[in-house]
Design an enzyme around this catalytic site. Structure first.
Site: not given
Length: 253
Positions: A2-3, A53, A236
């Site tokens: 989730p951002e 976040k 990432r």
């Protein structure tokens, strides 16, 4: 993961509990060991905010509960007394609603500004603090790749993999370019793009994806094949179009 826009939506939904004395339960054994219920049960929930976040819940007495969702966490707001299957990490029960945290790997209780002080400016903050973001990005070694730096929450908080990819594509900047090769105008435009796209996400409408999770498919702008590769110490996955996002030390095919 989730951002920032997801956390802002969660913070908005939890506003129904502010101004109430909260009943606190920690059904999951990994959460119960943190003694959150013993320290927070019956306290007034003064405010809820998203910073990057992180979701910060401010209780009376200066106590702040930090929730970070990582890959699997989810907040849900339901009518009080709703039935459920499984063991949530945390239940915050108000007069008419209850907020339920599922798979919440990071729950930390502290005081005052101890959490937000660790973070860079929030990409979703209003007013938008572009000057401080640029200062922080210019204060680190300029050989660092821009795509890696944008995910560093100490520099700018709230940007995740999705919006990193889409904002860099929007401004035609390769994630592999060193910061020193990216002008202030370009870097500012990337940050502005991320801010605008994520503000739209807060309102519930996510813009069309152009590169994120589209590796092997044609770029909507130039027709080149979109690529993906791990970047940075945590590897990432970066997504980019080698046709219209050129520069930097791109990994070989």
């Amino acid at each position: 993961m989730p951002e920032g826009d997801s956390l802002h939506r969660a913070a908005r939904s939890l506003q129904v509990l502010t101004g109430q004395r909260i009943e606190v339960e920690t059904p999951h054994p990994r959460a119960s060991g943190k003694q959150l219920a013993e320290r927070l049960d019956g306290r007034l929930l003064e405010s809820v905010e998203a910073v990057g976040k992180n979701l910060l819940l401010h209780f009376e007495g200066g106590l702040v509960l930090r929730s970070h969702l990582r890959m699997t966490g989810r907040w849900r707001v339901e009518p009080r007394g709703s039935t459920r299957v499984g063991l949530p990490w945390l239940v915050l029960r108000g007069d008419e609603h209850e907020a339920v945290l599922w798979n919440g790997p990071v729950l930390e209780l502290g005081r005052g500004a101890s959490f937000s002080s660790r973070l860079g400016p929030d990409i979703l903050a209003q007013p938008f603090d572009l000057e401080t973001m640029l200062e922080r990005l210019r204060a680190v070694p300029q050989a660092r790749e821009v795509g890696d730096a944008l995910l560093d929450q100490r520099l700018v908080s709230g940007i995740g993999n999705l919006w990193r990819a889409e904002s860099l594509w929007d401004i035609r900047v390769s994630p592999w370019r060193p910061l020193g090769d990216v002008s202030d105008d370009e870097l500012g435009a990337v940050l502005q793009s991320a801010h605008e796209k994520m503000r739209t996400g807060v309102e519930g409408t996510r813009p069309l994806r152009h590169v994120y999770r589209r590796s092997g498919r044609a770029c909507r702008r130039c027709g080149s094949v979109i690529r993906s590769a791990g970047q940075g110490e945590q590897a990432r996955i970066a997504y980019w179009c080698p046709g219209c996002q050129r520069g930097g030390n791109e990994p070989s095919l």
